[in-house]
Design a protein around this motif. Structure first.
Motif: not given
Length: 169
Positions: A41-48, A109-120, A145-154
Motif C-alpha cells: 500500500l505504501k509503494d502504491l502511494g496510499y496514506s499512512s 487493503v483486501k486486494l493488497a492482502d490477496r496479492l501478498h497471499n497469492l505470492i506466498c 478490475a480497474g484498480t492498480s491491483f488488477e494486473n499484479p493479481i492476475k
C-alpha cells in the motif's frame, strides 16, 4: 475536529506483539504478512491511515486484539476497515465481498492482502493452492478490475497456477 497523527512505529509494535508466536505457511513470522500488505500500500502511494489498516487487517480475526485498542492506536476509519475485513464465524463470502466493495480503503487493503497471499501460496500444499486459485478467480479478479491491483493479481494468480502445473509433471 482535528485528526490525531498516527504513530506508525507504535502501530507496528502493537501488531508485532499481537501476532507474536504465529507463523505463516512458509514458516515466516506471521507479522511479515501484515507488514508486506502495508508496504504494498505504501509503494502504491496510499496514506499512512491506509497503510496502518493494512498492518492491522488481521488483528480482530487472528489475535486477541480489542477494537478499543485498535481505535486508540489509529482512528475510527481504520477500525471500520479492520472490522469490515474481519471474517466472522459462519460468514457468507458474497456478503463479505459486498461490504468490502462498498468501502474504498477496505477494498484496497483486501486486494493488497490477496496479492501478498497469492505470492506466498506457492509454499502451500496442492489442495490449498487449488482452493486459493478457485477463490481468486471467483471473487478477486472481478474485485480488482480497474484498480492498480488488477494486473499484479492476475500475474500472481498465473504464477500459482503454473506452480500447480509444475507439480503435476
Amino acid at each position: 475536529m482535528k485528526e490525531r497523527k498516527m504513530d506508525c512505529n507504535r502501530a507496528l509494535e502493537y501488531a508485532t506483539n499481537k501476532h507474536k508466536g504465529q507463523k505463516r505457511i512458509g514458516g515466516d513470522e506471521y507479522i511479515s504478512h501484515p507488514v508486506a500488505v502495508s508496504n504494498i500500500l505504501k509503494d502504491l502511494g496510499y496514506s499512512s491511515d491506509v497503510q496502518i489498516a493494512g498492518l492491522f487487517h488481521d488483528l480482530l480475526e487472528d489475535t486477541d486484539a480489542a477494537k478499543e485498542e485498535i481505535l486508540e492506536l489509529s482512528n475510527a476509519e481504520v477500525l471500520e476497515v479492520v472490522t469490515l475485513l474481519t471474517k466472522e464465524e459462519g460468514y457468507d463470502m458474497n456478503q463479505y465481498m459486498i461490504r468490502i466493495r462498498a468501502n474504498e480503503i477496505a477494498l484496497v487493503v483486501k486486494l493488497a492482502d490477496r496479492l501478498h497471499n497469492l505470492i506466498c501460496a506457492v509454499y502451500a500444499d496442492e489442495k490449498f493452492k487449488k482452493k486459493y486459485i478457485v477463490e481468486t478467480q471467483k471473487y478477486y479478479i472481478d474485485l480488482a478490475a480497474g484498480t492498480s491491483f488488477e494486473n499484479p493479481i492476475k500475474r500472481a494468480l498465473q504464477g500459482l497456477i503454473d506452480s500447480v502445473e509444475k507439480e503435476k509433471v
